[in-house]
Design a protein around this motif. Sequence first.
Motif, PDB file in Angstrom:
ATOM      1  N   LEU A   1     151.906  35.530  60.062  1.00 14.53           N
ATOM      2  CA  LEU A   1     151.413  34.751  61.256  1.00 14.53           C
ATOM      3  C   LEU A   1     150.230  33.702  60.969  1.00 14.53           C
ATOM      4  N   ASP A   2     149.678  33.544  59.840  1.00 11.83           N
ATOM      5  CA  ASP A   2     148.576  32.825  59.313  1.00 11.83           C
ATOM      6  C   ASP A   2     148.999  31.420  59.059  1.00 11.83           C
ATOM      7  N   ALA A   3     148.557  30.446  60.009  1.00 13.77           N
ATOM      8  CA  ALA A   3     148.810  29.020  59.915  1.00 13.77           C
ATOM      9  C   ALA A   3     148.287  28.468  58.543  1.00 13.77           C
ATOM     10  N   SER A   4     147.273  28.926  58.014  1.00 14.76           N
ATOM     11  CA  SER A   4     146.762  28.393  56.850  1.00 14.76           C
ATOM     12  C   SER A   4     147.502  28.633  55.719  1.00 14.76           C
ATOM     13  N   VAL A   5     148.522  29.474  55.736  1.00 11.10           N
ATOM     14  CA  VAL A   5     149.257  29.743  54.420  1.00 11.10           C
ATOM     15  C   VAL A   5     150.252  28.574  54.203  1.00 11.10           C
TER      16      VAL A   5
ATOM     17  N   ASP B   1     146.562  30.227  50.916  1.00 14.97           N
ATOM     18  CA  ASP B   1     145.663  30.028  52.223  1.00 14.97           C
ATOM     19  C   ASP B   1     144.411  29.378  52.244  1.00 14.97           C
ATOM     20  N   SER B   2     143.501  29.619  53.176  1.00 15.62           N
ATOM     21  CA  SER B   2     142.229  28.950  53.097  1.00 15.62           C
ATOM     22  C   SER B   2     141.267  29.327  52.013  1.00 15.62           C
ATOM     23  N   ASP B   3     141.497  30.493  51.664  1.00 19.71           N
ATOM     24  CA  ASP B   3     140.303  31.326  50.688  1.00 19.71           C
ATOM     25  C   ASP B   3     141.063  31.633  49.345  1.00 19.71           C
ATOM     26  N   THR B   4     142.397  31.829  49.355  1.00 22.61           N
ATOM     27  CA  THR B   4     143.056  32.372  47.996  1.00 22.61           C
ATOM     28  C   THR B   4     144.110  31.611  47.597  1.00 22.61           C
ATOM     29  N   ALA B   5     144.447  31.424  46.338  1.00 20.83           N
ATOM     30  CA  ALA B   5     145.577  30.827  45.694  1.00 20.83           C
ATOM     31  C   ALA B   5     146.352  31.601  44.691  1.00 20.83           C
ATOM     32  N   ILE B   6     147.343  31.787  44.573  1.00 23.96           N
ATOM     33  CA  ILE B   6     148.210  32.524  43.657  1.00 23.96           C
ATOM     34  C   ILE B   6     149.198  31.666  43.002  1.00 23.96           C
ATOM     35  N   THR B   7     149.672  32.082  42.001  1.00 25.17           N
ATOM     36  CA  THR B   7     150.713  31.802  41.088  1.00 25.17           C
ATOM     37  C   THR B   7     151.501  33.080  40.441  1.00 25.17           C
ATOM     38  N   LYS B   8     153.034  33.259  41.057  1.00 25.08           N
ATOM     39  CA  LYS B   8     153.582  34.173  40.113  1.00 25.08           C
ATOM     40  C   LYS B   8     154.325  33.355  39.071  1.00 25.08           C
ATOM     41  N   LEU B   9     154.337  34.076  38.005  1.00 20.20           N
ATOM     42  CA  LEU B   9     155.238  33.580  36.728  1.00 20.20           C
ATOM     43  C   LEU B   9     155.977  34.796  36.262  1.00 20.20           C
ATOM     44  N   ILE B  10     157.067  34.687  36.636  1.00 17.22           N
ATOM     45  CA  ILE B  10     158.208  35.656  35.941  1.00 17.22           C
ATOM     46  C   ILE B  10     159.304  35.233  35.675  1.00 17.22           C
TER      47      ILE B  10
ATOM     48  N   THR C   1     164.396  43.907  33.955  1.00 20.63           N
ATOM     49  CA  THR C   1     165.008  42.417  34.261  1.00 20.63           C
ATOM     50  C   THR C   1     163.902  41.553  34.846  1.00 20.63           C
ATOM     51  N   ILE C   2     162.925  41.898  35.324  1.00 14.92           N
ATOM     52  CA  ILE C   2     161.932  41.359  35.660  1.00 14.92           C
ATOM     53  C   ILE C   2     160.368  41.611  35.171  1.00 14.92           C
ATOM     54  N   GLN C   3     159.900  40.442  34.648  1.00 13.14           N
ATOM     55  CA  GLN C   3     158.534  40.566  33.751  1.00 13.14           C
ATOM     56  C   GLN C   3     157.817  39.483  34.121  1.00 13.14           C
ATOM     57  N   GLY C   4     156.298  39.595  33.810  1.00  9.31           N
ATOM     58  CA  GLY C   4     155.405  38.607  34.281  1.00  9.31           C
ATOM     59  C   GLY C   4     154.115  38.974  35.038  1.00  9.31           C
ATOM     60  N   ASP C   5     153.645  37.965  35.531  1.00  2.36           N
ATOM     61  CA  ASP C   5     152.238  38.444  36.288  1.00  2.36           C
ATOM     62  C   ASP C   5     152.108  37.520  37.474  1.00  2.36           C
ATOM     63  N   VAL C   6     151.180  37.950  38.677  1.00  2.00           N
ATOM     64  CA  VAL C   6     150.759  37.151  39.608  1.00  2.00           C
ATOM     65  C   VAL C   6     149.118  37.099  39.215  1.00  2.00           C
ATOM     66  N   ILE C   7     148.783  35.776  39.350  1.00  2.00           N
ATOM     67  CA  ILE C   7     147.516  35.288  39.014  1.00  2.00           C
ATOM     68  C   ILE C   7     146.753  34.972  40.460  1.00  2.00           C
ATOM     69  N   ILE C   8     145.719  35.488  40.699  1.00  2.00           N
ATOM     70  CA  ILE C   8     145.032  35.082  41.944  1.00  2.00           C
ATOM     71  C   ILE C   8     143.882  34.399  41.367  1.00  2.00           C
ATOM     72  N   PHE C   9     143.462  33.195  42.310  1.00  2.00           N
ATOM     73  CA  PHE C   9     142.195  32.326  42.088  1.00  2.00           C
ATOM     74  C   PHE C   9     141.646  32.118  43.626  1.00  2.00           C
ATOM     75  N   ASP C  10     140.325  32.044  43.235  1.00  2.00           N
ATOM     76  CA  ASP C  10     139.517  31.832  44.461  1.00  2.00           C
ATOM     77  C   ASP C  10     139.405  30.273  44.926  1.00  2.00           C
ATOM     78  N   VAL C  11     139.792  29.985  46.144  1.00  2.00           N
ATOM     79  CA  VAL C  11     140.012  28.382  46.473  1.00  2.00           C
ATOM     80  C   VAL C  11     138.666  27.786  46.073  1.00  2.00           C
TER      81      VAL C  11
ATOM     82  N   LEU D   1     151.611  36.521  48.096  1.00  2.00           N
ATOM     83  CA  LEU D   1     150.137  36.082  48.582  1.00  2.00           C
ATOM     84  C   LEU D   1     149.543  37.183  49.175  1.00  2.00           C
ATOM     85  N   ALA D   2     150.454  38.061  50.025  1.00  2.00           N
ATOM     86  CA  ALA D   2     149.963  38.932  50.919  1.00  2.00           C
ATOM     87  C   ALA D   2     149.529  40.070  49.868  1.00  2.00           C
TER      88      ALA D   2
END
Length: 302
Positions: free
Chosen positions: A28-32, A55-64, A77-87, A293-294
Amino acid sequence: MTILLTPEETAAVLPWQGLVDELRLVALDASVKVPARLVQPLAQGANLLIMPALDSDTAITKLITHTPANADKGRPTIQGDVIIFDVATGQRLKMLDGPTVTARRTAAVSALAARELASQPKGPLLVVGAGVQGKAHIEAFAAVLGTQQVMIASRSDASAQALARHAQSLGLKASVVQDANAALADCALTVTCTPASSVVLSSLPKGDSFISAVGAFTPKMIELSADLCRHFTRHGRVVVDTIDALHEAGDLLQAGLDPSAYPNLADILKEKKRLNRTGCVLFKSCGWAGWDLAAARLALKA
């Protein structure tokens, strides 16, 4: 502050009910904003997936990486990480275990969809596929929907038996079934979470069934027969997880159906295309970096 979280630490900051609630907020977040994910083919049917979202505060990249051949070799079968950044600052805040995030957010999305759409959200539940996603879906449905009875079908009887024992350890009534198509008639809820290399469900469901198909996330992958998919369009309802399913919903595309013709989960939550809780429902989940992102947002709150 701990930057890199282990699988166990990642699961601990993503409790089921909190994750379902955060998924709803993201939808429901229009900033996403979620750019198209890059799927780079690798050798022997594997893929590298790069999935950004913000979104307006947080950015992520999932590399798998998704390596189906690992299933027969005792490797994930799935390997990798989710990296979280402050916008605002660009600072890297946390790194979550990618397979744990994928398993939990996918199961939580199914639980959210069932909560909104299923005629009988408490089950019984049929799980087709006894891997990581099967385990996550059982846990999520029990925690969020109060599911008490589970039937498990898998090509590996040993995996099915092990998952049944896990479900029983959660206090659920669990059994292994040999024929998923036959068990479909006895279950109000069904989840297909297989490697999606071939059709695993073809029988027609009863009138109030809810099916969440999560295994196929490319045009060439499939779990449901064409006749079954078309049955939902004629006698029930089809809902997709996001508009990205237009290019990724193999089950629907191979049945000659246009995924853009169906409402997505955000539409349902916004009540723009609210559906009555009657009739059979097919929820086609393909995955979306917005769901990751959630998970990241919830992890930061923890």
